[in-house]
Motif scaffolding. Sequence first.
Motif, short mmCIF file in Angstrom:
data_model
loop_
_atom_site.label_atom_id
_atom_site.label_comp_id
_atom_site.label_asym_id
_atom_site.label_seq_id
_atom_site.Cartn_x
_atom_site.Cartn_y
_atom_site.Cartn_z
N TRP A 258 1.02 -0.99 0.02
CA TRP A 258 -0.35 0.20 0.09
C TRP A 258 0.86 1.18 0.04
O TRP A 258 0.02 2.49 -0.58
N GLU A 259 1.60 1.21 0.86
CA GLU A 259 3.52 2.26 0.57
C GLU A 259 3.10 2.53 -1.22
O GLU A 259 3.63 3.40 -1.44
N GLU A 260 3.54 1.24 -1.95
CA GLU A 260 3.91 1.85 -3.19
C GLU A 260 2.78 2.08 -4.10
O GLU A 260 2.37 3.01 -4.64
N ASN A 261 1.37 1.58 -3.29
CA ASN A 261 0.25 1.85 -3.93
C ASN A 261 0.29 4.12 -4.07
O ASN A 261 -0.73 4.76 -4.94
N MET A 262 0.41 4.48 -2.68
CA MET A 262 0.30 5.50 -2.94
C MET A 262 1.30 6.64 -4.16
O MET A 262 0.80 7.74 -3.97
N LYS A 263 3.12 5.71 -3.67
CA LYS A 263 4.15 6.76 -4.41
C LYS A 263 3.07 6.30 -5.69
O LYS A 263 4.04 7.21 -6.36
N ASP A 264 2.44 5.75 -5.60
CA ASP A 264 2.02 5.57 -8.12
C ASP A 264 1.14 6.96 -8.18
O ASP A 264 0.19 7.71 -7.55
N PRO A 265 2.47 7.66 -9.26
CA PRO A 265 1.74 9.01 -9.92
C PRO A 265 0.56 8.81 -10.62
O PRO A 265 -1.01 9.86 -10.72
N THR A 266 -0.06 7.66 -11.47
CA THR A 266 -1.14 7.37 -11.85
C THR A 266 -2.31 6.67 -11.38
O THR A 266 -3.66 6.87 -11.74
N TRP A 267 -2.22 6.76 -10.08
CA TRP A 267 -3.28 7.05 -8.95
C TRP A 267 -4.08 8.01 -8.08
O TRP A 267 -3.18 8.56 -7.19
N HIS A 268 -4.92 8.52 -8.22
CA HIS A 268 -5.79 9.45 -8.09
C HIS A 268 -6.87 9.50 -7.07
O HIS A 268 -7.59 10.07 -8.32
N PRO A 269 -6.78 9.03 -6.19
CA PRO A 269 -8.32 8.54 -5.87
C PRO A 269 -9.44 9.89 -5.11
O PRO A 269 -9.32 9.73 -4.09
N PHE A 270 -9.22 11.31 -5.77
CA PHE A 270 -9.53 12.18 -5.39
C PHE A 270 -10.36 12.43 -6.62
O PHE A 270 -10.41 12.24 -7.99
N LYS A 271 -11.40 13.02 -6.39
CA LYS A 271 -12.78 13.81 -7.34
C LYS A 271 -13.06 15.53 -6.69
O LYS A 271 -12.92 16.13 -5.67
N GLU A 311 -3.26 13.38 3.77
CA GLU A 311 -1.91 13.85 4.55
C GLU A 311 -1.08 13.81 3.00
O GLU A 311 -0.34 14.53 3.09
N ILE A 312 -0.31 13.28 2.19
CA ILE A 312 0.44 13.53 1.13
C ILE A 312 -0.13 14.33 0.10
O ILE A 312 0.53 14.98 -0.01
N GLU A 313 -1.56 14.09 0.17
CA GLU A 313 -2.07 14.98 -0.84
C GLU A 313 -2.08 15.99 -0.53
O GLU A 313 -1.63 17.85 -1.46
N GLU A 314 -2.26 17.28 0.42
CA GLU A 314 -2.17 18.10 1.04
C GLU A 314 -0.95 18.34 1.14
O GLU A 314 -0.24 19.91 0.71
N TYR A 315 0.35 17.87 1.99
CA TYR A 315 1.89 18.42 2.04
C TYR A 315 2.63 17.67 0.67
O TYR A 315 3.71 19.27 1.01
N ASN A 316 2.41 16.67 -0.45
CA ASN A 316 3.09 16.68 -1.74
C ASN A 316 2.50 16.15 -2.42
O ASN A 316 3.54 14.80 -2.37
N SER A 317 1.68 16.33 -2.68
CA SER A 317 0.95 16.02 -3.56
C SER A 317 2.01 15.75 -5.12
O SER A 317 1.51 14.61 -5.26
N SER A 318 3.00 16.62 -4.98
CA SER A 318 3.39 16.12 -6.17
C SER A 318 4.82 15.44 -6.41
O SER A 318 4.79 14.35 -7.21
N GLY A 319 5.55 15.31 -4.95
CA GLY A 319 6.37 14.22 -4.66
C GLY A 319 6.18 12.95 -4.57
O GLY A 319 6.60 11.95 -4.69
#
Length: 356
Positions: A258-271, A311-319
């Motif tokens: 799941w850490e790898e899933n969160m690092k995947d730039p193609t996965w963006h589970p937001f709307k 948190e990652i979307e708020e603090y470092n969405s690009s990286g």
Amino acid sequence: MLNHKYEEALSNQIMIIESLQNEIECKNHKLMEMEHKHSETLAFVRKLVIGLVENINSKERSLLEMECKYHESLNTVQMNLTNKREKLHEECHKDLQMMKNINANMNHDMECLKKENKQLTKDLGESKALNDQQQKNFIGEIEKLKRVIGDQSHVGSDGHLNTQISTFKNQLKDKMEYLELVENLYSSLVVKEHQYRQELYDARKESINSLRDMFRVRSQLGIKRMGELDPKPFQDLCLQKYSGEQWQEISANLCSSWEENMKDPTWHPFKKIEVNGILQEILDENDEKLKGLRSECGEVVYKAVTNALMEIEEYNSSGRYAIAEIWNWKERRKATLKEIFQYIIRQLKTHKRKRK
């Protein structure tokens, strides 16, 4: 016959007297030897006593000298300690005063930055609203101009039409110049806002680097890695589902995946949704991966993953990797700069008391 007896008796008496005299002389001789030995012994004892007295006096003098040197050394050490203590106290006082001044200056700067940022935000809003209104007015003026030109082309003379067109061109030019002025002002405000945000970001970054090793275990403030996935919910889940030592390996693999899933730039589970006319980005609970996670691993693991995602979307969405942040553990939020400065001042005061 009688005389003979007297003579014998007298002779015996004389012998006794001589014997006694010899004995007396012998005793006198022994007495003289004893007196001589006593005199020698007395002289030796006197000499020994005098030597002991001199030795004692010498040792007393050495002891007095050592005591004097000890007192002198003690006084010197005490004076040095007093001087060092006063020097340390003075240095601590200077450091504390300097930190107070720095804190006061930073608080003042922060208040100024907050006021400027607030005013800047207000000016940006007003400029944006004014810009939008000017654009609408500009479009309206163009439409009106088109209608007037169309009407005048049917009913007016050519000279009058040219005058009308020239007038509208001048008005259009004035509107364009004003619109350009507003856009320049808006751009200037955006640049200033970016500068102020960068200053705040640099201040927080320097605070994190400087205080990383200062926070204690029970401190209200500490370093939290925003966007880092908590492994404990995965461990609790696998401990219940699997027996033996196998659960640890399964838990580590599941958390790592799941850490790898969160690092995947193609996965963006937001709307994006619109709230009061403003677009906001929220978590998409209908995302297939998240739905599968919730059904397979339960609500606790799902919450851990979604919290890390937010948190990652708020603090470092690009990286899309975890970054350090100073966190208020008690209130479960990001620490303010004011709280950070207050913590530094408390640590300096504690350090000063320990040095005393």
